[in-house]
Structures are given as C-alpha cells and as structure tokens.
Design a protein around this motif. Structure first.
Motif, PDB file in Angstrom:
ATOM      1  N   SER A  73       0.818  -1.217   0.000  1.00 51.94           N
ATOM      2  CA  SER A  73       0.000   0.000   0.000  1.00 51.94           C
ATOM      3  C   SER A  73       0.847   1.260   0.000  1.00 51.94           C
ATOM      4  N   GLY A  74       2.147   1.115   0.255  1.00 55.28           N
ATOM      5  CA  GLY A  74       3.032   2.273   0.289  1.00 55.28           C
ATOM      6  C   GLY A  74       3.384   2.712   1.686  1.00 55.28           C
ATOM      7  N   LEU A 128      12.907   7.947  -0.684  1.00 58.66           N
ATOM      8  CA  LEU A 128      13.154   7.624  -2.083  1.00 58.66           C
ATOM      9  C   LEU A 128      12.550   6.272  -2.439  1.00 58.66           C
ATOM     10  N   LEU A 129      12.587   5.340  -1.496  1.00 58.86           N
ATOM     11  CA  LEU A 129      11.946   4.046  -1.719  1.00 58.86           C
ATOM     12  C   LEU A 129      10.433   4.207  -1.864  1.00 58.86           C
ATOM     13  N   LEU A 130       9.837   5.038  -1.010  1.00 60.76           N
ATOM     14  CA  LEU A 130       8.390   5.268  -1.080  1.00 60.76           C
ATOM     15  C   LEU A 130       7.996   5.885  -2.415  1.00 60.76           C
ATOM     16  N   ASP A 131       8.796   6.809  -2.896  1.00 61.40           N
ATOM     17  CA  ASP A 131       8.474   7.473  -4.157  1.00 61.40           C
ATOM     18  C   ASP A 131       8.678   6.552  -5.357  1.00 61.40           C
ATOM     19  N   SER A 132       9.480   5.501  -5.189  1.00 58.00           N
ATOM     20  CA  SER A 132       9.827   4.641  -6.333  1.00 58.00           C
ATOM     21  C   SER A 132       9.236   3.244  -6.228  1.00 58.00           C
ATOM     22  N   ARG A 133       8.370   3.008  -5.251  1.00 53.87           N
ATOM     23  CA  ARG A 133       7.932   1.636  -4.959  1.00 53.87           C
ATOM     24  C   ARG A 133       7.202   0.964  -6.122  1.00 53.87           C
ATOM     25  N   ASP A 134       6.599   1.728  -7.029  1.00 54.78           N
ATOM     26  CA  ASP A 134       5.856   1.143  -8.144  1.00 54.78           C
ATOM     27  C   ASP A 134       6.746   0.789  -9.328  1.00 54.78           C
TER      28      ASP A 134
END
Length: 468
Positions: free
Chosen positions: A369-370, A430-436
């Motif tokens: 879910s992020g 940065l991981l959250l912004d790139s998770r998709d």
C-alpha cells in the motif's frame, strides 16, 4: 542645545546581538569582540538599530551614524573567508596522497625542497648588501631552505599553521642582523665576479643535489604507487568475479542485487543462495577495510556462507558459523557486518521472512500500500570480533507486493559538500516514491541520487526483494 558639547557619558543601547556595548565610531575593538558572541535570532525592527554619537567641533553639531551590526557582519564575513580559504575540500583532495605518506618516506622530498630553496637563497644573496658577509649570507640561504621544508610539510599536513610559520620567518629575518653582527667571516674586498662565482657554484651544487633527491623520491614513490595500483586492479577483478549483479525471480519473490565498487575497493558482498524447496537466502555483507585484503576476506566469507547455507539455511546458523571461521583467517582489525534474509513462501499469500543483522544497518520493509513498516533492526555484534558471540534471528510476514531493501553504509553515509549525509530518512523516502517501479529502476534511481549528492568513498551495495 546648539554649540554645546555632548556629555561625556557614553550612549548605551541594546544591539541585535542582545548584549550591551559602548558605541564609539572609532571603537573597532568593540565590534571585533562581538564576533565570538552568540547571535540569537532578532526581529527586523531591532536589526535596523543604529548607534548615534553626536559631537560638535568649531561649528554646527555633527551627527555620525555608526551602523554597528553592518560592521560586525562585515568582520564576521572576513573571518569566515580566511578560515575557509586555509583548507578547502579541493586542497584536501589535492594533497591527499602526500598526507598518506609517512614522514619517514617524506625525508627525500624534504631534503630536495631544502636544497632547492637554499640554492635560491644563495642566488638572491649575490646582489645583496651583505654579500661579502659569508656567515650572514649562508645563514640566510639555509633559513630559506628550512622554511621551504616547513611550508611543504604544513601545506600537506597542517595548513592552519601557515600564519605562525610566516611570522616566525619574519621575526628571524628581523633579528638576524643583531644576532650575526659580530661575524668574523667577512670577505675582504672581493670582486663582483668572485662573489657571483662562489654563490653560483654553491647554488649549482645544491640544484643538482635537489634534482637527484627529487628523482629518487619519484622513483621510490612510483614503486609504492605501482604496487598499490596492482593490488587495486586485482581487488577489482576479485570483486567483479565474486559479486555479479543478481536478477532472479523465484517462487513468490523477485530479487535484485547490485554492488558498485569504489576506487579504493571495499569488501561489499551481495549474494543469493536458492534452495531445492523453492526458498532462498539473500544476504549483504560489508568487510571492514579496503584493497586486496578486504577483497580476499570477502571471497572467504562468500565461500563459507554458501557452505553454511546449503547445510543449514538459517540466518542465525550462518552468523554463528561465520563468526567462528573469520577470526582464524583475518587480521585483528578486520571484521564484517551482515544482513541476511531467509525467504520462505507460504502456502497462502505472501512469504515468511526470517532475518538477522550483525552490526549492519536496518532492513527497510515497505507494504504494498506504500506505508512503511517499522524498520527491521536488531543490534548485534559484527562478525569476527568475539568468536563465541551468540546471534539470534527474527521472523516477520511479508504480503504480496511488499518490498524489502538492505543496503550498506557506502550508500547511507555518502555526504554532500555541506557535510550532510544521504541518511536513512531520505533513503526511505526515495523508496516510497519509487515503490511502483521495477527493482532495477528503484536501484538505479537510488544509486543515481547518491552519486549526485557526493563523491564515492566506499562501495555502494543494494539488495531489493519484492514479494509476488
């Protein structure tokens, strides 16, 4: 009242630095004293405060406006500029090699610099007014050589002491006439040609000696540099062979691992061991140190880890076995940090994750879910320090779409020009912004951001796991 002299009392006011000071236009010492005082935030209204000193002399009264805060700011800027110019980052990098040389190995360079500057001193004495005073001329030339050595040492080691060295040289030059006034070594009625011949001969000998010493220094350090470059090339080869890029899709998971070696070559290791039952163990290790020794120990760690995991796929058992093996095959000051993740697909959805950390940064766990889960952290000793240390592992569940990421301090501790490190919070954001994105794209985005921030001082390693 016009024509009257202002009272001798000194006008006192509260300035923007929140302390009282006597205000005179000529009182620069007071402004200098404020440089080291604390500077709390102030309002815009108070920052406009000015000291006014009124003085009348032979005519209408004159009003002098003395904007003390501006003077203070100006003096502070001068101080900061002087401090910053003494030893900048560029100068540090420029003299990094010479700072790495021990003073014993610098002896040839110092001797060459002494001879070179002493020869310059003798040449400059040819047209001096004391050219016939041999003791004074020789002392002056030797002092020039000694100061040349002092300056080269300070330039590579302690540049902040340059002002002291300059003042000391000026003091000695000023005191030299009185110290050597009674010199008996005076050349009586020499011709100009004789003076030139003597000093030119001495300067020629010293120049030739300086050239010889420079040659031997370059030759000696060249051997050291060649040996170091050979070791680094071998270490790069070892790391490229033992740490290839990992891009694997298993039953219920996808794994991507990459390690970017630094110029010095550290001992970072990322590896994956797949098991016959469909589970897998992925781990990241960071060997303390650089160069060939770290590369060799990294190879030993990989061989021992694979042997241990094939016999018993458990992070806890892996750490216990490595910790017993490493002390016997490493130097006393070397050790390894490690993060191991055992992925066990469930009969339902998701996977069970058994992890263990040995002196390593936490593992990041992001939900599909992020929303980030609490970081998987566990404070335990690095491997290879205490042979009988006891290690433990933890178990969590990861749902489909969850992302787990392990990295090394070469990523998290990269610092920009302002000294601020990349850090764990920025890494997680940065991981959250790139998770998709795909795992490869996530790794590329992180490594690009770190590369943009600052120079690479250590290996940069990433291990990304996505639950399918």
């Amino acid at each position: 009242m016009q024509g009257s002299i202002l009272s001798s009392e000194v006008s006192t006011h509260r300035n923007p630095h929140n302390y009282k000071t006597n205000v005179y236009p000529q009182d620069v010492d007071c402004a200098l004293a404020t440089i080291t005082r604390p500077r709390p935030p102030v309002s815009a209204e108070r920052s406009q405060t000015k000291s006014v000193y009124q003085h009348q002399c032979a005519g209408p009264s004159l009003v002098f406006c003395y904007p003390q805060p501006i003077i203070v700011s100006f003096l502070e800027s001068i101080r900061d500029r002087i401090q910053s110019s003494i030893w900048t980052t560029a100068r540090k990098e420029r003299f990094a090699y010479f700072r790495s040389i021990k003073l014993r190995r610098m002896a040839l360079l110092c001797a060459a610099v002494f001879c070179l500057f002493a020869s310059i001193g003798f040449i400059s004495n040819i047209r001096g007014e004391h050219a016939t005073d041999l003791l004074r001329s020789s002392t002056s030339a030797l002092l020039t050589g000694v100061m040349g050595v002092v300056y080269i040492v300070l330039a590579t080691r302690k540049p902040r002491y340059f002002p002291i060295a300059i003042l000391s040289q000026l003091a000695v030059i000023k005191a030299m006439p009185s110290l050597l006034a009674a010199s008996g070594l005076v050349w009586t009625n020499p011709s100009y040609r004789e003076v030139v011949s003597l000093y030119a001969s001495i300067a020629t000998i010293l120049s030739a000696l300086a050239y010889t010493l420079f040659f031997y220094f370059i030759q000696t350090e060249g051997r050291h540099a060649f040996r170091s470059q050979t070791e680094l090339a071998l270490a790069h080869t070892i790391q490229a062979t033992l740490v290839p890029i990992i891009d694997t899709v298993g039953v219920g998971f996808q794994i991507y691992g990459v390690s970017i070696p630094s110029d010095k070559v550290g001992g970072d290791l990322v590896d994956l061991v797949t098991l016959p039952n469909g589970s897998a163990v992925a781990y990241v290790a960071d060997i303390a140190g650089h160069g060939l020794q770290a590369g060799i120990l990294m190879g030993m760690v990989k061989a021992a880890a694979r042997t241990s995991l094939l016999n018993l796929p458990s992070p806890q058992a892996l750490f216990t076995n490595l910790n017993q093996v490493l002390p016997k095959v490493k130097e006393a000051n070397m050790y390894a940090t490690c993060a191991a993740i055992y992925i066990q697909p469930c009969s339902g959805a998701g996977c069970n994750i058994e992890y263990a950390l040995a002196g390593h940064p936490a593992i990041y766990h992001l939900a599909a879910s992020g929303n980030p889960h609490p970081r998987l952290a566990d404070e335990q000793l690095p491997l290879g320090i205490l042979p009988h240390a006891i290690y433990r592992s933890q178990v969590v569940h990861a749902d489909c779409g969850d992302l787990l990421v392990a990295t090394t301090d070469g990523v998290l501790e990269t610092a920009g020009k302002d000294g601020v490190e990349f850090g764990t919070d920025l890494f997680e954001q940065l991981l959250l912004d790139s998770r998709d994105l795909s795992l490869h794209e996530i790794a590329h985005r992180i490594l690009t951001a770190v590369k943009t921030l600052g120079p690479q001082e250590d290996d940069r390693t990433l291990l990304l796991i996505r639950i399918l």
